[in-house]
Enzyme design. Structure first.
Site: not given
Length: 144
Positions: A12, A52, A119, A122, A133
Site C-alpha cells: 500500500k 473493495y 497498514n 493487502h 483480485e
C-alpha cells in the site's frame, strides 16, 4: 500432488513511501514462495471500488479510498503451496499496532496521529478472492 496456489499482495502507499517494498519481497522469497508478476500501480477509484466491492457501502470507505490513492502501490502475484493462507498470516493483524513482531505489519507498520488505518499491505484472504483480485490488478496474468 497439491497444486500451487496464487495470491495477490498489494504494498500500500505507506509501504511504498517508507521504502519497504524490498523488505516485503524478501520476506516472501525467504519463505520459498515465487514472485510471478510485479508492477507499480497508480490505483484508480474504479479499480479500488472493484477490489473493495464489499466495503463500498461502509462508512469508512471514503477514508480507505483516499488512503489507497495517497500514492502508488506495488502489486505482486505470488505462487506456492497454500500460499494464500501463509501470506495472509505473514501480513499480521489488520491494525499494525496490534500486529505481532515478525509479521509484515508488526515489523513495518505503525499507527499515525491522523487516525487513518494505514497498514502497509493487502493480502488475499481466500483462494476465490485471490483469483478475483488478481484479475482486477493483473488482467494480463494467466494462472497455470
Amino acid at each position: 500432488m497439491v497444486k500451487d496456489e496464487y495470491t495477490l499482495v498489494l504494498v500500500k502507499p505507506d509501504g511504498v513511501k517508507t521504502r519497504h517494498i524490498g523488505d516485503i519481497i524478501s520476506k516472501i522469497e525467504n519463505k520459498g514462495y515465487r514472485i510471478e508478476a510485479l508492477k507499480m500501480i497508480n490505483p484508480t477509484k474504479d479499480k479500488l471500488r472493484q477490489h473493495y466491492f464489499d466495503k463500498v457501502d461502509k462508512p469508512f470507505f471514503p477514508e480507505l479510498l483516499n488512503y489507497m490513492m495517497e500514492g502508488p502501490i506495488v502489486g505482486i502475484v505470488v505462487s506456492g503451496t497454500n500460499v494464500v493462507h501463509a501470506i495472509h498470516n505473514m501480513a499480521g493483524a489488520t491494525n499494525p499496532g496490534e500486529a505481532a513482531w515478525g509479521t509484515i505489519r508488526g515489523d513495518y507498520g505503525r499507527e499515525w496521529p491522523d487516525g487513518v488505518l494505514r497498514n502497509i499491505i493487502h493480502t488475499s484472504d481466500n483462494v476465490e478472492n485471490a483469483k478475483r483480485e488478481i484479475g482486477i490488478w493483473f488482467p494480463e496474468f494467466k494462472m497455470a
